[in-house]
Structure formats: C-alpha cells, structure tokens
Motif scaffolding. Structure first.
Motif, mmCIF file in Angstrom:
data_model
loop_
_atom_site.group_PDB
_atom_site.id
_atom_site.type_symbol
_atom_site.label_atom_id
_atom_site.label_comp_id
_atom_site.label_asym_id
_atom_site.label_seq_id
_atom_site.Cartn_x
_atom_site.Cartn_y
_atom_site.Cartn_z
ATOM 1 N N ALA A 136 25.585 70.498 59.170
ATOM 2 C CA ALA A 136 24.260 71.071 58.922
ATOM 3 C C ALA A 136 23.573 71.282 60.259
ATOM 4 O O ALA A 136 23.941 70.672 61.268
ATOM 5 C CB ALA A 136 23.426 70.132 58.053
ATOM 6 N N CYS A 137 22.592 72.139 60.272
ATOM 7 C CA CYS A 137 21.826 72.409 61.492
ATOM 8 C C CYS A 137 21.037 71.169 61.888
ATOM 9 O O CYS A 137 20.402 70.524 61.057
ATOM 10 C CB CYS A 137 20.877 73.581 61.229
ATOM 11 S SG CYS A 137 19.866 74.018 62.643
ATOM 12 N N ALA A 154 15.285 66.617 54.225
ATOM 13 C CA ALA A 154 16.495 66.999 53.495
ATOM 14 C C ALA A 154 17.664 67.247 54.428
ATOM 15 O O ALA A 154 18.809 66.995 54.076
ATOM 16 C CB ALA A 154 16.226 68.242 52.652
ATOM 17 N N VAL A 155 17.371 67.763 55.644
ATOM 18 C CA VAL A 155 18.464 68.021 56.586
ATOM 19 C C VAL A 155 19.108 66.709 57.011
ATOM 20 O O VAL A 155 20.325 66.611 57.105
ATOM 21 C CB VAL A 155 17.968 68.825 57.804
ATOM 22 C CG1 VAL A 155 19.071 68.965 58.830
ATOM 23 C CG2 VAL A 155 17.480 70.193 57.361
ATOM 24 N N GLN A 156 18.300 65.672 57.229
ATOM 25 C CA GLN A 156 18.858 64.374 57.596
ATOM 26 C C GLN A 156 19.744 63.840 56.480
ATOM 27 O O GLN A 156 20.805 63.293 56.728
ATOM 28 C CB GLN A 156 17.737 63.378 57.904
ATOM 29 C CG GLN A 156 17.028 63.641 59.219
ATOM 30 C CD GLN A 156 17.956 63.520 60.404
ATOM 31 O OE1 GLN A 156 18.580 64.492 60.828
ATOM 32 N NE2 GLN A 156 18.080 62.340 60.950
ATOM 33 N N ILE A 157 19.298 63.981 55.243
ATOM 34 C CA ILE A 157 20.104 63.548 54.103
ATOM 35 C C ILE A 157 21.408 64.332 54.080
ATOM 36 O O ILE A 157 22.485 63.784 53.871
ATOM 37 C CB ILE A 157 19.318 63.736 52.788
ATOM 38 C CG1 ILE A 157 18.128 62.778 52.767
ATOM 39 C CG2 ILE A 157 20.217 63.532 51.572
ATOM 40 C CD1 ILE A 157 17.125 63.066 51.676
ATOM 41 N N SER A 158 21.325 65.634 54.340
ATOM 42 C CA SER A 158 22.508 66.488 54.359
ATOM 43 C C SER A 158 23.501 66.017 55.417
ATOM 44 O O SER A 158 24.705 65.981 55.169
ATOM 45 C CB SER A 158 22.077 67.929 54.632
ATOM 46 O OG SER A 158 23.196 68.762 54.755
ATOM 47 N N PRO A 211 25.689 72.540 66.323
ATOM 48 C CA PRO A 211 24.773 72.221 65.230
ATOM 49 C C PRO A 211 23.314 72.612 65.493
ATOM 50 O O PRO A 211 22.459 72.383 64.648
ATOM 51 C CB PRO A 211 24.921 70.711 65.081
ATOM 52 C CG PRO A 211 25.365 70.243 66.414
ATOM 53 C CD PRO A 211 26.180 71.367 67.002
ATOM 54 N N ILE A 212 23.057 73.224 66.626
ATOM 55 C CA ILE A 212 21.698 73.683 66.926
ATOM 56 C C ILE A 212 21.643 75.204 66.991
ATOM 57 O O ILE A 212 20.830 75.833 66.327
ATOM 58 C CB ILE A 212 21.190 73.072 68.243
ATOM 59 C CG1 ILE A 212 21.059 71.546 68.082
ATOM 60 C CG2 ILE A 212 19.848 73.691 68.656
ATOM 61 C CD1 ILE A 212 20.700 70.811 69.340
ATOM 62 N N ASP A 238 17.606 78.746 58.344
ATOM 63 C CA ASP A 238 18.611 78.372 57.352
ATOM 64 C C ASP A 238 19.406 77.228 57.971
ATOM 65 O O ASP A 238 20.061 77.403 58.995
ATOM 66 C CB ASP A 238 19.516 79.565 57.053
ATOM 67 C CG ASP A 238 20.525 79.299 55.944
ATOM 68 O OD1 ASP A 238 20.835 78.121 55.668
ATOM 69 O OD2 ASP A 238 21.008 80.271 55.355
ATOM 70 N N THR A 239 19.336 76.056 57.374
ATOM 71 C CA THR A 239 20.004 74.891 57.950
ATOM 72 C C THR A 239 21.384 74.644 57.339
ATOM 73 O O THR A 239 22.035 73.662 57.662
ATOM 74 C CB THR A 239 19.138 73.625 57.775
ATOM 75 O OG1 THR A 239 18.893 73.433 56.378
ATOM 76 C CG2 THR A 239 17.826 73.746 58.530
ATOM 77 N N THR A 240 21.827 75.547 56.468
ATOM 78 C CA THR A 240 23.126 75.391 55.807
ATOM 79 C C THR A 240 24.128 76.451 56.241
ATOM 80 O O THR A 240 25.264 76.147 56.585
ATOM 81 C CB THR A 240 22.965 75.459 54.276
ATOM 82 O OG1 THR A 240 22.050 74.449 53.873
ATOM 83 C CG2 THR A 240 24.300 75.254 53.571
#
Length: 195
Positions: free
Chosen positions: A96-97, A104-108, A144-145, A168-170
């Motif tokens: 993930a980004c 949510a990104v941290q959870i991802s 990832p960035i 879009d982080t996905t």
C-alpha cells in the motif's frame, strides 16, 4: 477479485457486479483448471501466475488464515492435477502507499504484511522451484511513496507551502505498473530458460 471469487463462487467481481468465473466447474461446483482449459480451447500451459492477495488482505473475505490457504492450495492442486509440469508463480501482493500513511492505510499495511507472511511461510517448502511452485516478491519492486497517484495541494488554508498527497493508496500509477512488470518479465524469462 478475491480468492473466494475463484475458489468458492460461480460469479461476482467482488464489487457486487455480475461476472463469470471462468474457472468454476458447474458440475463439480469447484475451481477446475482443466475445465477452464477445455472451455477456452487451450491444450497446454507452461506457466501460470496467481496474482491474488491484494483484495484478500483488506476486504475481510475470510474468517481464518486457514480458509485462505485452503483456497490457494485448492487452486494450485487443480492446476497441477491438469499438468504437474506447469510452473506456478505465486506473487506477493504490492504494498500500500506509505504517503499519508495513517488510519486505514496503516491497517492495510499490517494486513498486507500478514498476508505475505502467510503465503510465504506456508508455501516456502514448495518455493524456489520445488514442485514447480515459485514465489515472486513483487512488493519489493514498488516504491511505496512515489509509485502511486498523487497531487500537490496546499498544506492548509493558511499556508502557502504545498505537500504531495496520494489520491489512491491501493492502485499504482503508470510508473508503478512499469516497475511491477519488471519482475514478471524477469520471471517469465528465467522460467523459460529452464525449459
């Protein structure tokens, strides 16, 4: 798609839209690689890539890790039942980004790590060519960035400084997809050289 859309259901695209699972055998009510090959007029395959995992780790499609492993194993076994010489490449899903990596990104990120660990640990005994099963760490080729869509915005209403924010982080941007293609191409060339 998630593993369940291939291994357990006849149709769905994971978003509630109708889609046909070409691997679903209506007679056996299961994933069936030989059914897929015969329905599409294919007589052989040298390499099969299984690019699952991205939706499995985040959508809560399973109650236990055992369900994921059972489905992946069923898919692998079905392919090798058709032809035990087919080389199967299991990819480890892209990251993930990390830009603006909160909530949510941290959870991802944690869920992705756990899915990679699950697949690697359970297929490790089969990896690196044993039984013609290979693990491809595609997550290592993605930045990832910077390999995700983004735009420049003002820090806030009172500040003229700007920041780059992921839009879009996905899903990857064009550069990310080019980076992702590199290990796939390398794997195809390497496996081709073994023939």
């Amino acid at each position: 798609y998630t593993y369940t859309h291939y291994a357990e259901v006849t149709s769905s695209d994971g978003e509630g839209n109708a889609a046909t699972n070409a691997f679903w055998n209506p007679t056996t009510l299961s994933f069936d690689f030989s059914y897929y090959m015969s329905q599409h007029g294919y007589s052989s395959a040298d390499v099969v890539f299984i690019n699952l995992g991205t939706n499995d780790y985040i959508r809560g499609t399973h109650k236990t890790d055992g369900e994921v492993l059972e489905a992946w194993t069923a898919i692998v076994n079905s392919i090798h039942s058709y032809d035990s010489n087919i080389k199967i490449v299991l990819w480890l899903c892209p990251p993930a980004c990390l830009r603006n990596g909160i909530g949510a990104v941290q959870i991802s990120i944690v869920c992705q790590y756990n899915m990679r660990k699950l697949i690697t640990n359970n297929f490790r005994c089969l990896a690196w060519g044993e039984n013609d099963i290979w693990i491809m760490p595609s997550h290592l080729c993605i930045d990832p960035i910077y390999d995700f869509p983004s735009h420049v915005i003002a820090k806030d209403d009172y500040n003229i400084e700007t920041i780059v924010e992921a839009t879009d982080t996905t899903h990857l941007n064009d550069n990310g997809y080019h980076h992702l293609a590199n290990p796939i191409i390398a794997m195809i060339k390497y496996l081709g050289s073994l023939s």
